[in-house]
Design a protein around this motif. Structure first.
Motif, short mmCIF file in Angstrom:
data_model
loop_
_atom_site.label_atom_id
_atom_site.label_comp_id
_atom_site.label_asym_id
_atom_site.label_seq_id
_atom_site.Cartn_x
_atom_site.Cartn_y
_atom_site.Cartn_z
N ALA A 99 28.48 -36.05 25.40
CA ALA A 99 29.64 -35.85 26.27
C ALA A 99 29.25 -35.24 27.62
O ALA A 99 29.91 -35.47 28.63
CB ALA A 99 30.66 -34.97 25.57
N ALA A 100 28.13 -34.48 27.64
CA ALA A 100 27.73 -33.84 28.90
C ALA A 100 27.46 -34.87 29.98
O ALA A 100 27.51 -34.56 31.17
CB ALA A 100 26.48 -32.98 28.68
N GLY A 101 27.21 -36.11 29.56
CA GLY A 101 27.00 -37.19 30.51
C GLY A 101 28.22 -37.48 31.37
O GLY A 101 28.15 -38.23 32.33
N ARG A 102 29.35 -36.87 31.03
CA ARG A 102 30.54 -37.02 31.86
C ARG A 102 30.44 -36.17 33.11
O ARG A 102 31.14 -36.40 34.09
CB ARG A 102 31.80 -36.59 31.09
CG ARG A 102 32.01 -37.32 29.77
CD ARG A 102 33.39 -37.00 29.23
NE ARG A 102 34.39 -37.67 30.03
CZ ARG A 102 34.86 -38.89 29.79
NH1 ARG A 102 34.46 -39.56 28.74
NH2 ARG A 102 35.73 -39.45 30.59
N LEU A 103 29.58 -35.15 33.07
CA LEU A 103 29.43 -34.27 34.23
C LEU A 103 28.54 -34.95 35.27
O LEU A 103 27.44 -35.39 34.96
CB LEU A 103 28.81 -32.93 33.81
CG LEU A 103 29.67 -32.07 32.89
CD1 LEU A 103 28.85 -30.90 32.32
CD2 LEU A 103 30.91 -31.55 33.62
N LEU A 143 32.34 -28.77 30.30
CA LEU A 143 33.49 -29.56 29.83
C LEU A 143 34.24 -28.73 28.81
O LEU A 143 33.69 -28.35 27.78
CB LEU A 143 33.00 -30.82 29.14
CG LEU A 143 32.77 -32.07 29.97
CD1 LEU A 143 32.23 -33.17 29.06
CD2 LEU A 143 34.03 -32.53 30.66
N VAL A 144 35.50 -28.43 29.11
CA VAL A 144 36.29 -27.63 28.19
C VAL A 144 37.01 -28.54 27.20
O VAL A 144 37.13 -28.24 26.02
CB VAL A 144 37.31 -26.78 28.97
CG1 VAL A 144 38.20 -25.97 28.03
CG2 VAL A 144 36.59 -25.86 29.96
N ALA A 145 37.50 -29.66 27.70
CA ALA A 145 38.23 -30.60 26.83
C ALA A 145 38.18 -31.99 27.44
O ALA A 145 38.09 -32.14 28.65
CB ALA A 145 39.68 -30.16 26.67
N THR A 190 39.18 -23.67 36.91
CA THR A 190 39.31 -24.72 35.90
C THR A 190 40.14 -25.85 36.50
O THR A 190 41.16 -25.60 37.12
CB THR A 190 40.01 -24.17 34.64
OG1 THR A 190 39.26 -23.05 34.17
CG2 THR A 190 40.08 -25.23 33.55
N ILE A 191 39.66 -27.06 36.32
CA ILE A 191 40.40 -28.20 36.85
C ILE A 191 40.68 -29.22 35.75
O ILE A 191 40.01 -29.25 34.72
CB ILE A 191 39.63 -28.94 37.98
CG1 ILE A 191 38.35 -29.59 37.45
CG2 ILE A 191 39.34 -27.99 39.15
CD1 ILE A 191 37.81 -30.70 38.34
N HIS A 235 41.13 -37.82 30.37
CA HIS A 235 41.46 -36.66 31.20
C HIS A 235 40.54 -35.53 30.78
O HIS A 235 40.52 -35.16 29.62
CB HIS A 235 42.93 -36.27 31.02
CG HIS A 235 43.87 -37.30 31.55
ND1 HIS A 235 45.22 -37.20 31.47
CD2 HIS A 235 43.63 -38.48 32.19
CE1 HIS A 235 45.79 -38.27 32.03
NE2 HIS A 235 44.83 -39.06 32.46
N GLU A 236 39.78 -35.03 31.75
CA GLU A 236 38.81 -33.99 31.43
C GLU A 236 39.29 -32.64 31.94
O GLU A 236 39.90 -32.57 33.01
CB GLU A 236 37.47 -34.28 32.13
CG GLU A 236 36.91 -35.66 31.85
CD GLU A 236 35.75 -36.05 32.76
OE1 GLU A 236 35.13 -37.09 32.52
OE2 GLU A 236 35.47 -35.31 33.74
N THR A 237 39.01 -31.60 31.19
CA THR A 237 39.21 -30.24 31.69
C THR A 237 37.81 -29.68 31.91
O THR A 237 36.99 -29.69 30.99
CB THR A 237 39.98 -29.39 30.67
OG1 THR A 237 41.18 -30.08 30.34
CG2 THR A 237 40.32 -28.02 31.25
N VAL A 238 37.54 -29.24 33.13
CA VAL A 238 36.20 -28.77 33.46
C VAL A 238 36.32 -27.37 34.09
O VAL A 238 37.19 -27.14 34.93
CB VAL A 238 35.49 -29.71 34.46
CG1 VAL A 238 34.03 -29.32 34.64
CG2 VAL A 238 35.60 -31.16 34.02
#
Ligand SMILES: Cc1cc2nc3c(=O)[nH]c(=O)nc-3n(C[C@H](O)[C@H](O)[C@H](O)COP(=O)(O)OP(=O)(O)OC[C@H]3O[C@@H](n4cnc5c(N)ncnc54)[C@H](O)[C@@H]3O)c2cc1C
Ligand SMILES: Nc1ncnc2c1ncn2[C@@H]1O[C@H](COP(=O)(O)O)[C@@H](O)[C@H]1O
Lengths: 319, 262
Positions: free
Chosen positions: A66-70, A183-185, B158-159, B167-170
């Protein structure tokens, strides 16, 4: 520069290679020796066969979670897979524009995004683009030795190479860099059937003139095998989800056919669709600006025009 | 809360935009602050208002006319305006522009630390959306781009980021560079009092020397790309507009069939 490695970043969904990647591999063949860069779980045999068929000698796989989303992690992965590639091609998406920028900062490459073509001229990459809501064509020369070009879908006709074998799969050793972002969610957007808006050959869009009822727009899209688009007014009203928005701040589309139904043609909307091949508009107001850019404009109520068009097209299809 | 907003001077979308010698032609009477930067200014004002304290700086890099962009930010409620202008910046690409912005931001940050830099999601003239990423990298700050929602708490921003598939929360520690989309908020209208005050408000003018940047590292000579040719697209031939008199749908369908599009 020809004979050099031209890396193509693969877009894939559920393990299937997306059409714009096949277009980019086709273009890559005119620039040098294509190799595919695959991020994520390794490709299936079928996917490597497809990549090979469109000209990739090898597919370099970087296994990423999933880190590949960053953007920073993704850019580092592409960098690890392409140290020898003076040219890197990718599909023009918001994420890839960030990846291109970060990669260029590492390699010193020049970047062009939203390009509609690229070729070699005197040992450098030159690109074509349309800008200002597609009212101007510009040609850009990448003066650096390395070039990263992000291309819009539907700008190159994808063709296979006769008798090409599957691409050989190579695994790239990669350790994801430490980054401050986390990535939180991630909540997946439910994907509709069919081709995504950005890649579709045909887009049928509805605006405020639909009054919130997308049934006719969807039916027309279905019979034409296209994707459904919308204006911001329509997505703001909640008539259809945000992913469908076409325009300067939504998705930019360049399909072979764009049908605008009940859309006035505001400059923000036009910026995202004006480079389409053929534009057809249905609008009740003869003075709607959308008619200024339409190849065919029908002044009429979409509730009359669309059902008749759908019926005629269905009949044609059945015949 | 101390926030700096980057604002760009862009030609009016409705006006006839053009190219001269490979650059976008800009004139004061048909240009203003990039519309999408209004969302950046709004995001900054809302955060400062919510915190109950703080200051908003507006920064632009561009020719003499670009001062209009920071004036607009002042009208909306920004407290300070900075305009970096220098002939040597002409022809800069995104990396050169980022370098100039970053040097100016560092100068402000050194005087008194900033918490955030907020940018628009894209400049509506070029629409590259590359600058925020290049700027964050140059500063070495966290990068939180394409925010549809933005919150700041406990030294972190946080965005929520709407990507086509998810939809990502970063989240990331401050200081951070955040780009906001036009979904993030609804920009306010300037009120009369602010418009009057903005007219007389001082704008800090910096040259490259003031921010310690060598012109050869940012201008046309340093650019990695150059526009070779620019021409208006030809008007489409054989356009037709027909009024529906009962067979409009058939006309539409036949047009597509004849063109091989159906
Ligand atoms: C910063 C910014 C960014 C923006 N970005 C985008 C963007 O990316 N994409 C986007 O789309 N918009 C964007 N907008 C909004 C844009 O400016 C317009 O407001 C929007 O595109 C208008 O949507 P519309 O054509 O559906 O509605 P309207 O402009 O209200 O047009 C509706 C049309 O439907 C016609 N109509 C009504 N009834 C019928 C009928 N029965 N049959 C046929 N025709 C009918 C009317 O004649 C009218 O022309 C942006 C705005 C801003 C400020
Ligand atoms: N010359 C500039 N001066 C100030 N801000 C800029 C400049 N260029 C770009 N920006 C900012 O970067 C954002 C994205 O621009 P871009 O990457 O060029 O599409 C804009 O919305 C602005 O906030």
């Amino acid at each position: 520069m020809s004979g050099n490695t031209v890396a193509v970043l693969v877009e894939h969904r559920d393990g299937v290679v997306a059409q714009p990647t096949l277009e980019n591999l086709t273009l890559a063949r005119s620039l040098g020796e294509p190799v595919a860069v695959w991020l994520g779980e390794p490709p299936s045999d079928e996917a490597s066969a497809t990549l090979g068929a469109y000209g990739a000698g090898a597919v370099r796989v970087v296994e990423l979670g999933a880190a590949g989303r960053l953007p920073k992690v993704r850019a580092a992965a592409v960098g690890a897979a392409t140290p020898d590639a003076p040219v890197v091609l990718m599909t023009s998406t918001f994420l890839n524009k960030e990846v291109a920028t970060l990669l260029a900062l590492e390699t010193g490459a020049g970047v062009v995004v939203d390009a509609s073509g690229a070729e070699l001229a005197d040992g450098r990459v030159e690109t074509e683009q349309t800008v200002f809501a597609a009212t101007w064509n510009i040609r850009t020369r990448v003066v650096s030795e390395r070039a990263i070009v992000a291309l819009r879908p539907n700008t190159t006709q994808a063709t296979e190479v006769d008798g090409a074998g599957a691409a050989t799969v190579e695994t790239v050793v990669f350790e994801a860099p430490e980054v401050p972002e986390r990535l939180v969610a991630v909540s997946a957007v439910e994907r509709e059937e069919g081709v995504p808006l950005a890649e579709a050959r045909v887009v049928v869009s509805g605006g405020r003139g639909t009054n919130g009822d997308y049934a006719l727009v969807r039916d027309l899209a279905d019979v034409l095998g296209g994707a459904v688009g919308a204006t911001r007014d329509a997505t703001d009203e909640g008539w259809i989800s945000h992913e469908h928005m076409v325009g300067q701040t939504g998705t930019t589309v360049t399909p072979a056919l764009y049908v605008a139904c009940g859309i006035s043609g505001a400059v923000h909307h036009r910026g995202g669709m004006q480079a389409s091949g053929t534009i057809v508009a249905v609008n009740i107001d003869p003075d709607a600006p959308i008619f200024e850019i339409a190849d065919l404009g029908i002044v009429g109520d979409l509730n009359d025009v669309l059902p008749q068009a759908i019926a005629t097209l269905q009949e044609h299809k059945g015949a | 809360m101390r926030i700096l907003v980057t604002v760009k001077f862009t030609p009016d979308l409705q006006s006839h935009r053009s190219f001269t010698d490979g650059s976008v032609t800009r004139t004061a009477d048909d240009g203003s602050m990039n519309e999408l930067d209004e969302n950046a200014v709004e995001a900054a004002l809302q955060l400062v208002e919510a915190a109950g304290e703080g200051e908003v700086y507006a920064l632009t890099v561009g020719g003499p006319d670009a001062v209009a962009a920071v004036r607009k930010a002042l009208q909306l409620g920004a407290n300070h305006a900075i305009h970096v202008s220098d002939e040597e910046i002409a022809g800069a690409d995104v990396f050169g522009t980022a370098k100039v912005l970053a040097a100016a931001i560092r100068k402000v940050h050194e005087e008194q630390p900033l918490d955030l830099v907020i940018t628009g999601m894209a400049a509506l003239d070029g629409l590259t959306s590359m600058l925020p990423t290049a700027l964050a990298a140059d500063l070495g700050w966290s990068q939180l781009t394409l925010a549809s929602e933005l919150t700041v708490a406990d030294g972190e921003a946080t965005i929520v980021r709407h990507m086509p598939d998810a939809h990502e929360t970063v989240a990331a520690p401050l200081p951070a560079v955040v780009s906001v989309t036009d979904e993030a908020n609804s920009p306010r209208y300037p009120n009369f009092k602010l418009i009057m005050a903005a007219r007389k408000a001082p704008v800090t003018q910096w040259s490259l020397a003031d921010i310690g940047v060598d012109g050869v590292t940012v201008g046309a000579i340093a650019a990695r790309t150059e526009v070779r040719d620019a021409s208006p697209r030809p008007e489409k031939a054989d356009r037709q507009v027909v009024t529906d008199t009962g067979d409009g749908g058939v006309t539409l369908a036949n047009f597509l069939i004849e063109k091989g599009l159906a």
